[in-house]
Design a protein around this motif. Structure first.
Motif, short mmCIF file in Angstrom:
data_model
loop_
_atom_site.label_atom_id
_atom_site.label_comp_id
_atom_site.label_asym_id
_atom_site.label_seq_id
_atom_site.Cartn_x
_atom_site.Cartn_y
_atom_site.Cartn_z
N UNK A 317 -0.59 7.85 -6.84
CA UNK A 317 -0.74 9.16 -6.21
C UNK A 317 -0.73 9.11 -4.69
N UNK A 318 -0.03 8.12 -4.10
CA UNK A 318 0.04 8.01 -2.64
C UNK A 318 0.84 9.16 -2.05
N UNK A 319 0.35 9.68 -0.95
CA UNK A 319 1.12 10.68 -0.22
C UNK A 319 2.24 9.97 0.53
N UNK A 320 3.28 10.69 0.95
CA UNK A 320 4.36 10.06 1.72
C UNK A 320 3.83 9.35 2.97
N UNK A 321 2.80 9.93 3.62
CA UNK A 321 2.24 9.31 4.83
C UNK A 321 1.60 7.97 4.51
N UNK A 322 0.81 7.92 3.44
CA UNK A 322 0.15 6.67 3.08
C UNK A 322 1.18 5.62 2.66
N UNK A 323 2.25 6.05 1.99
CA UNK A 323 3.31 5.12 1.63
C UNK A 323 3.91 4.51 2.89
N UNK A 324 4.14 5.34 3.91
CA UNK A 324 4.70 4.86 5.17
C UNK A 324 3.74 3.90 5.88
N UNK A 325 2.44 4.18 5.78
CA UNK A 325 1.44 3.29 6.39
C UNK A 325 1.53 1.90 5.76
N UNK A 326 1.57 1.85 4.42
CA UNK A 326 1.66 0.56 3.73
C UNK A 326 2.97 -0.16 4.06
N UNK A 327 4.06 0.61 4.11
CA UNK A 327 5.36 0.00 4.42
C UNK A 327 5.38 -0.53 5.84
N UNK A 328 4.74 0.20 6.77
CA UNK A 328 4.69 -0.26 8.16
C UNK A 328 4.01 -1.61 8.26
N UNK A 329 2.89 -1.76 7.56
CA UNK A 329 2.16 -3.04 7.56
C UNK A 329 3.05 -4.15 6.98
N UNK A 330 3.75 -3.83 5.88
CA UNK A 330 4.64 -4.81 5.24
C UNK A 330 5.74 -5.27 6.19
N UNK A 331 6.40 -4.31 6.86
CA UNK A 331 7.52 -4.65 7.74
C UNK A 331 7.05 -5.46 8.95
N UNK A 332 5.87 -5.13 9.48
CA UNK A 332 5.36 -5.86 10.63
C UNK A 332 5.05 -7.31 10.25
N UNK A 333 4.49 -7.50 9.06
CA UNK A 333 4.20 -8.86 8.59
C UNK A 333 5.50 -9.64 8.40
N UNK A 334 6.49 -9.03 7.74
CA UNK A 334 7.76 -9.71 7.52
C UNK A 334 8.45 -10.02 8.84
N UNK A 335 8.32 -9.10 9.82
CA UNK A 335 8.96 -9.30 11.11
C UNK A 335 8.40 -10.48 11.89
N UNK A 336 7.22 -10.96 11.49
CA UNK A 336 6.66 -12.15 12.13
C UNK A 336 7.46 -13.40 11.76
#
Length: 435
Positions: A317-336
């Motif tokens: 039941x994640x809202x689009x905003x919360x989905x983007x928050x989780x994806x942002x964290x994922x992309x930043x970690x991968x970008x390391x």
């Protein structure tokens, strides 16, 4: 084994291979191969052949090596030196003065390079020694270069936008149009921060007395800027105006860059062959990753992993905003650990079904993902661009990371702005479509 267990095993295998230093493309292929075998199919050779042909035979991909070659040609000319000469008289009166040359030079070079690392390295090699000689804060010089160097990922013609457009089946021309305003917005935010910093820290930089320019000096300096501005305007204007496809504009860009290189006197046989081989190597690397990523997409489709993930996300039941928050964290970690193109190709096949299911516009998401990858390039302490700057300056990586931190936060502000006001991304493509 159920789908979730297989997905966890494949993710662990991927992380293990990357940690061991395997090529991204080979890691993707091996994980896909294991996935096909776990599915129970023994025709993985035919599946790989068909998926490779499907991913590599798209006409829109022809723009990729052409834009890369354009950047390689201009990389080997006196372009960066001319940018410095042309911009310095116009920016000398702004608070921060020549620090803005770093920002705008990177913005202009990004429009012909398409590469974040190439932008930071090319401009940095020329501006950092000059800024140090004139007494500017070394930390702020590095910071402006770190932040604005990432613009090579966003400002069209962006290589990563072409890759995303192909992977997500979104119009590359519309992505280029959508990136224009966010790119200018980031430039403006970088310059505003530099002005504010300079007004607060007036003693942190010392402007030499020879930095006095008349209006005649400014207009004379335009001759250094007009060639590259003309090339950028012609290439991007032909796309925005609907006069040429992305591939046609890329071909014109290569032709124009060859003319500029010839007129500058720096086009010789060695420079031509070096630019050609540089473009071939980069294009082959990206193509191999693209093929491997498509093979992995097919394997995961067989296993039903995307469908299962979408169901799980929907169940949370994640809202689009919360989905983007989780994806942002994922992309930043991968970008390391990975460059931007690898991050996009590694994740799009998994996340795009979730994004579509959440009702997020894939055009807007393309700009969002590039901005997040920009953040990841200067993520303290191990962002990809930080290593480029460390090599340029010889400074400790933690010193470079601390210097880049304000610009990391500014890009984060840019992501917040396009999320709250999505029209920043979507308005221009919508207007172009109406016309």
């Amino acid at each position: 084994m159920d789908t979730i267990t297989i997905g966890i095993l494949l993710a662990a295998l991927m992380l293990g291979l990357l940690a061991l230093g395997f090529w991204v493309s080979l890691s993707l292929m091996l994980v896909a191969l294991v996935g096909i075998i776990l599915y129970g199919s023994d025709v993985y050779g035919l599946i790989f052949a068909s998926s490779a042909w499907s991913s590599a035979s798209k006409w829109s991909l022809t723009a990729l090596p052409l834009f890369i070659w354009m950047g390689e040609i201009l990389f080997r000319t006196r372009l960066s030196e001319d940018l410095f000469k042309g911009l310095t008289p116009w920016l000398s009166k702004l608070p921060g003065s020549l620090l803005h040359v770093n920002i705008l030079s990177c913005g202009l070079f990004a429009a012909v390079s398409g590469s974040s690392a190439a932008t930071a390295a090319t401009i940095g090699r020329m501006t950092l020694p000059e800024l140090k000689r004139r007494g500017y804060s070394e930390r702020m010089s590095i910071a402006t270069l770190a932040g604005s160097g990432t613009l090579g990922l966003l400002i069209p013609p962006s290589i990563i936008l072409i890759v995303y457009g192909v992977a997500a089946e979104v119009s590359i021309a519309r992505l280029f149009i959508a990136a224009a305003i966010p790119g200018l917005m980031l430039l403006g935010l970088f310059m505003l921060y530099t002005i504010a910093w300079s007004m607060i820290n007036k003693d942190a930089r010392k402007i030499k007395s020879d930095d006095q320019f008349t209006w005649r000096d400014r207009f004379v300096a335009l001759r250094y800027l007009l060639p590259i501005l003309g090339l950028i305007t012609f290439v991007l204007g032909s796309i925005y105006g609907g006069y040429a496809t992305t591939t046609e504009a890329a071909a014109v860009g290569v032709f124009g860059s060859l003319i500029l290189a010839a007129l500058s006197g720096s086009l010789n046989r060695k420079a031509f062959l070096d630019s050609l081989m540089g473009a071939v190597k980069t294009s082959c690397m990206i193509a191999l990753i693209l093929i491997a990523a498509h093979f992995l997409t097919v394997a995961m489709a067989f296993l039903g992993i995307p469908r299962t993930l979408v169901s799980m996300i929907d169940g949370l039941g994640l809202s689009p905003i919360m989905l983007l928050v989780y994806l942002t964290i994922l992309f930043i970690i991968l970008g390391c650990f990975l460059d931007g193109i690898s991050v996009v190709l590694l994740t799009t096949s998994i996340i795009l079904p979730m994004v579509s299911a959440a009702g997020i516009d894939l055009l807007w998401f393309g700009i969002y993902i590039v901005l997040v990858v920009e953040m990841a390039q200067i993520t303290p302490p191990v962002g990809f661009n930080l290593f480029v700057l460390q090599a340029l300056t010889g400074k400790n990586i933690l010193y470079v990371a601390r210097a880049a931190l304000p610009f990391f936060l500014i890009i984060g502000l840019g992501i917040v702005l396009i999320t709250v006001f999505p029209e920043i991304v979507t308005a221009l493509p919508a207007e172009m479509s109406r016309n």
